[in-house]
Design an enzyme around this catalytic site. Structure first.
Site, PDB file in Angstrom:
ATOM      1  N   SER A 180      47.294  62.333  93.530  1.00 56.09           N
ATOM      2  CA  SER A 180      47.430  62.311  92.071  1.00 56.09           C
ATOM      3  C   SER A 180      47.367  60.920  91.454  1.00 56.09           C
ATOM      4  O   SER A 180      48.044  60.640  90.469  1.00 56.09           O
ATOM      5  CB  SER A 180      48.727  63.007  91.657  1.00 56.09           C
ATOM      6  OG  SER A 180      48.689  64.372  92.025  1.00 56.09           O
ATOM      7  N   GLU A 208      43.244  68.480 103.905  1.00 63.07           N
ATOM      8  CA  GLU A 208      42.425  69.681 103.660  1.00 63.07           C
ATOM      9  C   GLU A 208      41.643  70.067 104.917  1.00 63.07           C
ATOM     10  O   GLU A 208      41.379  71.250 105.154  1.00 63.07           O
ATOM     11  CB  GLU A 208      41.494  69.439 102.464  1.00 63.07           C
ATOM     12  CG  GLU A 208      42.273  69.484 101.155  1.00 63.07           C
ATOM     13  CD  GLU A 208      41.688  68.645 100.034  1.00 63.07           C
ATOM     14  OE1 GLU A 208      40.537  68.196 100.123  1.00 63.07           O
ATOM     15  OE2 GLU A 208      42.426  68.419  99.041  1.00 63.07           O
ATOM     16  N   LYS A 259      35.256  64.939  97.774  1.00 62.59           N
ATOM     17  CA  LYS A 259      35.446  66.284  98.350  1.00 62.59           C
ATOM     18  C   LYS A 259      34.174  67.127  98.148  1.00 62.59           C
ATOM     19  O   LYS A 259      33.081  66.594  98.250  1.00 62.59           O
ATOM     20  CB  LYS A 259      36.687  66.941  97.739  1.00 62.59           C
ATOM     21  CG  LYS A 259      37.908  66.032  97.845  1.00 62.59           C
ATOM     22  CD  LYS A 259      39.194  66.695  97.440  1.00 62.59           C
ATOM     23  CE  LYS A 259      40.338  65.698  97.538  1.00 62.59           C
ATOM     24  NZ  LYS A 259      41.643  66.287  97.311  1.00 62.59           N
ATOM     25  N   ASN A 297      37.363  59.866  96.883  1.00 60.51           N
ATOM     26  CA  ASN A 297      37.027  60.976  97.773  1.00 60.51           C
ATOM     27  C   ASN A 297      36.541  62.139  96.908  1.00 60.51           C
ATOM     28  O   ASN A 297      37.329  62.808  96.258  1.00 60.51           O
ATOM     29  CB  ASN A 297      38.282  61.369  98.572  1.00 60.51           C
ATOM     30  CG  ASN A 297      38.073  62.604  99.418  1.00 60.51           C
ATOM     31  OD1 ASN A 297      36.938  63.040  99.623  1.00 60.51           O
ATOM     32  ND2 ASN A 297      39.163  63.171  99.909  1.00 60.51           N
TER      33      ASN A 297
HETATM   34  P1  PGA Z   1      43.901  63.749  94.277  1.00 56.82           P
HETATM   35  O1  PGA Z   1      43.397  63.830  95.800  1.00 56.82           O
HETATM   36  O2  PGA Z   1      43.714  62.316  93.826  1.00 56.82           O
HETATM   37  O3  PGA Z   1      43.039  64.699  93.541  1.00 56.82           O
HETATM   38  O4  PGA Z   1      45.351  64.129  94.285  1.00 56.82           O
HETATM   39  C1  PGA Z   1      43.613  62.803  96.706  1.00 56.82           C
HETATM   40  C2  PGA Z   1      43.005  63.151  98.036  1.00 56.82           C
HETATM   41  O5  PGA Z   1      43.046  64.336  98.433  1.00 56.82           O
HETATM   42  O6  PGA Z   1      42.503  62.273  98.742  1.00 56.82           O
END
Ligand code: PGA
Length: 253
Positions: free
Chosen positions: A214, A103, A13, A11
């Site tokens: 994470s 989010e 983002k 993802n």
């Molecule tokens: P992250 O995000 O791997 O940076 O923790 C995961 C996500 O929001 O899908």
């Protein structure tokens, strides 16, 4: 047990410009050469809307699948400035869509809106990755499973085609924080959620469940032993081909 192949979903983002396709080219090269394990997993990358069409065209005959990160909760065309409908996403050729990311929930996606997104996404035959997850306070109050079951029940109805829905469990406190759930805790939650889904939606197969929060080349080692997990939703570490490839390498080590 996991219901078949595993999914490594990136993802991106709010990341990426046109030259960022090179990241995916590297990932695709790795996949092609990974003779030993390539049949065991699928790669899906969700770039921002601005790159969807270009990436779809570039990778349509390759092994990487492209996903949208979100959509508007109304279909077709309409007076909704700045928004993109599932119909418009489907027209590109895209098959996957992430819905309900925490989010976006913070930005105003209520269960009602998420339900509407699911209806229009399913109508367009998109395969949904539905994000759920509890916040820190809910975890502290031991409400995790209650919250997760409620987030699912509010937006998925019995008549929905569950075959087109994958759940991504993403504890909000773990996203981008480097803090992980313990392996035992995560495994327990995944098992309970799968049982819940099978029973509630009367499934005669195992639903797909991903973990996100994470996930990187180091933390992935903690999840290898959870055979019930069908894959991972990866944010930060999916923006570099090396990091993303290392996650897959370390998972199958
Ligand atoms: P992250 O995000 O791997 O940076 O923790 C995961 C996500 O929001 O899908």
């Amino acid at each position: 047990m996991a219901s078949g192949i595993r999914y490594f979903v990136g993802n991106w983002k709010m990341f990426g410009i046109s030259s960022s396709y090179k990241i995916l080219e590297n990932v695709n090269k790795f996949f092609k050469r990974d003779k030993k394990n390539k049949k065991k997993y699928k790669i899906i990358i969700a770039p921002p809307f601005t790159l969807l069409q270009d990436f779809y065209k570039r990778f349509k005959n390759k092994d990487i699948n492209i996903s949208a990160q979100n959509c508007y909760h109304k279909d077709n065309f309409g007076a909704f400035t700045g928004n993109i409908s599932p119909f418009m996403i489907k027209q590109i050729g895209i098959k996957y869509i992430i819905i309900g990311h925490s989010e976006n929930r913070i930005d105003g996606d209520t269960n009602k809106i998420i339900r509407e997104k699911i209806i229009v996404a399913l109508k367009n035959n998109l395969k949904i990755i539905l994000c759920i997850g509890e916040n820190k306070k809910e975890k502290k109050l031991r409400k995790t499973l209650k919250v997760l079951k409620n987030q699912i029940s509010q937006v998925i109805k019995k008549r929905d085609d569950f075959k087109n829905i994958t759940i991504a469990y993403e504890p909000i406190w773990s996203i981008g924080s480097g803090i992980l759930p313990s392996t035992i805790e995560l495994q327990k939650n995944i098992i309970i959620l799968k049982k819940f889904l099978k029973h509630k939606y009367r499934l005669n197969y195992n639903p797909k469940l991903l973990y996100g929060g994470s996930v990187d080349k180091n933390s992935i080692k903690n999840f290898r032993s959870i055979s019930e997990l069908d894959g991972f939703l990866i944010g930060g570490a999916s923006k570099s081909s090396k990091n993303f490839i290392d996650i897959i390498k370390n998972f199958y080590k």
